[in-house]
Design an enzyme around this catalytic site. Structure first.
Site, PDB file in Angstrom:
ATOM      1  N   LYS A  17       0.826  -1.187   0.000  1.00  0.00           N
ATOM      2  CA  LYS A  17       0.000   0.000   0.000  1.00  0.00           C
ATOM      3  C   LYS A  17       0.875   1.258   0.000  1.00  0.00           C
ATOM      4  O   LYS A  17       0.406   2.355  -0.258  1.00  0.00           O
ATOM      5  CB  LYS A  17      -0.893   0.022   1.266  1.00  0.00           C
ATOM      6  N   GLU A  59       7.457   2.574  -6.473  1.00  0.00           N
ATOM      7  CA  GLU A  59       7.666   2.001  -5.142  1.00  0.00           C
ATOM      8  C   GLU A  59       7.888   3.128  -4.133  1.00  0.00           C
ATOM      9  O   GLU A  59       8.371   4.197  -4.476  1.00  0.00           O
ATOM     10  CB  GLU A  59       8.873   1.071  -5.237  1.00  0.00           C
ATOM     11  N   ASP A 103      14.994  -0.527   0.377  1.00  0.00           N
ATOM     12  CA  ASP A 103      15.893  -0.708   1.521  1.00  0.00           C
ATOM     13  C   ASP A 103      16.961  -1.710   1.091  1.00  0.00           C
ATOM     14  O   ASP A 103      17.951  -1.345   0.464  1.00  0.00           O
ATOM     15  CB  ASP A 103      15.036  -1.180   2.696  1.00  0.00           C
ATOM     16  N   LYS A 139      17.163   4.035   0.437  1.00  0.00           N
ATOM     17  CA  LYS A 139      18.105   3.852   1.552  1.00  0.00           C
ATOM     18  C   LYS A 139      19.283   3.065   0.997  1.00  0.00           C
ATOM     19  O   LYS A 139      19.408   1.863   1.237  1.00  0.00           O
ATOM     20  CB  LYS A 139      17.448   3.042   2.673  1.00  0.00           C
ATOM     21  N   VAL A 154      11.379   5.368   8.585  1.00  0.00           N
ATOM     22  CA  VAL A 154      10.546   6.553   8.372  1.00  0.00           C
ATOM     23  C   VAL A 154       9.088   6.166   8.106  1.00  0.00           C
ATOM     24  O   VAL A 154       8.796   5.049   7.672  1.00  0.00           O
ATOM     25  CB  VAL A 154      11.078   7.408   7.198  1.00  0.00           C
ATOM     26  N   ARG A 161       0.389   6.223   7.594  1.00  0.00           N
ATOM     27  CA  ARG A 161       0.488   6.371   6.132  1.00  0.00           C
ATOM     28  C   ARG A 161      -0.034   7.723   5.659  1.00  0.00           C
ATOM     29  O   ARG A 161       0.390   8.238   4.626  1.00  0.00           O
ATOM     30  CB  ARG A 161      -0.341   5.291   5.421  1.00  0.00           C
TER      31      ARG A 161
END
Ligand code: IMP
Ligand code: MG
Length: 182
Positions: free
Chosen positions: A44, A100, A104, A132, A154, A166
């Site tokens: 989501k 996206e 990460d 990241k 975050v 969100r």
């Protein structure tokens, strides 16, 4: 009590998000001029970014969504993901841009990319709001990145902690006590 009270620090403000998304929209307009583009958002987290990005582009775009879930511990990406919701349409021969929220380790996106590539789109690129990069474990080509950020957890603008935050209109760092196991 307000949602914002749980935030330690604003990392990226609403204004910064808006101006960067506008810039990305302009770049994509140039890249895809005259081409019908299919935006594929990963549910989501990518929702807020995707709808703002789509509105920042004067292009013919269609929107698709897919949902995946990581196996095992949510806090540590294993890259082993399960498809929860597939696309509604065939992407063979289409120009596809994966949208996206954050990359990460890159394992999730690498999995999605391989899965979509196997369906033989005309082109497949990736647009990630946040990168990241220090945490990367696999080389996944990011064609468009909103912001490179340090390896901190975050929330906001689509990103959640345990399903909350969100809808914060900025990207922020949670107060440490909010992570405490209840
Ligand atoms: P990766 O497979 O390690 O690249 O994980 C990427 C996914 O982990 C993202 O799509 C997010 O759902 C989640 N994630 C990674 N970092 C954060 C964060 O700082 N806040 C919220 N979700 C995150
Ligand atoms: Mg995600």
């Amino acid at each position: 009590m307000s949602l914002v009270d749980d935030i330690d620090e604003v990392m990226i403000s609403t204004e910064q998000l808006q101006s960067r998304v506008t810039e990305l929209g302009r770049s994509l307009e140039r890249e895809y001029a005259g081409i019908d583009l299919l935006l594929v958002g990963v549910l989501k987290g990518a929702v807020m970014f995707m709808v703002d990005l789509a509105r920042a582009m004067d292009l013919k775009v269609d929107l698709e969504f897919m949902a995946i879930s990581s196996y095992g511990n949510e806090a540590v990406s294993s890259g082993v993901v399960r498809l929860i919701k597939d696309l509604d349409q065939n992407i063979a021969g289409r120009h596809v841009l994966i949208v996206e929220d954050i990359v990460d380790t890159g394992l999730t996106l690498a999995y999605i990319r391989e899965m979509l590539l196997a369906r033989e789109p005309a082109s497949l690129r990736i647009c990630a709001l946040l990168d990241k990069h220090e945490a990367r474990k696999t080389d996944v080509p990011l064609d468009y990145v909103g912001f490179r950020i340090p390896s901190r957890f975050v929330v906001g603008y689509g990103l959640d902690f345990a399903g909350t935050y969100r809808n914060l209109p900025f990207i922020g760092v949670l107060k440490p006590e909010k992570y405490a196991v209840k």
